[in-house]
Design a protein around this motif. Structure first.
Motif, PDB file in Angstrom:
ATOM      1  N   ASN A  37     -25.962  24.155   2.161  1.00 33.29           N
ATOM      2  CA  ASN A  37     -26.162  23.255   1.028  1.00 33.29           C
ATOM      3  C   ASN A  37     -27.616  23.179   0.560  1.00 33.29           C
ATOM      4  OD1 ASN A  37     -27.415  21.551   2.889  1.00 33.29           O
ATOM      5  ND2 ASN A  37     -25.681  20.165   3.047  1.00 33.29           N
ATOM      6  N   LYS A  43     -23.132  17.493   5.653  1.00 38.20           N
ATOM      7  CA  LYS A  43     -22.094  16.717   4.975  1.00 38.20           C
ATOM      8  C   LYS A  43     -20.743  17.133   5.533  1.00 38.20           C
ATOM      9  CE  LYS A  43     -24.693  16.430   0.686  1.00 38.20           C
ATOM     10  NZ  LYS A  43     -24.731  16.842  -0.712  1.00 38.20           N
ATOM     11  N   ASP A  81     -22.599  22.137   4.589  1.00 40.05           N
ATOM     12  CA  ASP A  81     -21.466  21.288   4.251  1.00 40.05           C
ATOM     13  C   ASP A  81     -20.282  21.790   5.082  1.00 40.05           C
ATOM     14  OD1 ASP A  81     -23.008  20.011   2.366  1.00 40.05           O
ATOM     15  OD2 ASP A  81     -22.161  21.089   0.671  1.00 40.05           O
TER      16      ASP A  81
END
Length: 113
Positions: A37, A43, A81
């Motif tokens: 990311n 995330k 992510d």
């Protein structure tokens, strides 16, 4: 939502960006998609299909996955992510099996320190 060490993916478009990257690995219980990311945060997105069970079962599995991720964040690198999809076989499993499946996939992605 932001937890201590990671943020959660909420929007459908965020999930689609990661799915389109096509960097996924799977085992008996989980499918894991990973995408860089470009930030210094990690995330997590959790997806549990209606095919897996009713809402009580789905929410329980999502909580198990989030908790396994949270307790292992010190071993999981920043800058990625992660989308974890639960399979129907996870329905009858507990926390330990969920955590082991997640760690197995992180090791296959070479992302577990």
């Amino acid at each position: 939502m932001k937890y201590n060490d990671f943020e959660t993916l909420r929007k459908n478009i965020e999930f689609k960006h990661i799915y389109d990257n096509k960097n996924s690995l799977a085992n008996r219980n989980l499918i894991m998609y990973v995408k860089e990311n470009g930030t210094d945060t990690k995330k997590l997105g959790v997806s549990v299909s209606k095919k897996v069970g009713n809402s009580i079962v789905r929410h329980r599995l999502a909580r198990l996955i989030r908790e396994a991720f949270r307790l292992n964040t010190s071993h999981i690198p920043d800058g990625y992510d992660y989308v974890i999809v639960a399979r129907a076989s996870l329905k009858d499993k507990g926390y330990h099996e969920t955590e082991q499946s997640m760690i197995h996939l992180l090791r296959l992605h070479k992302l577990y320190k």
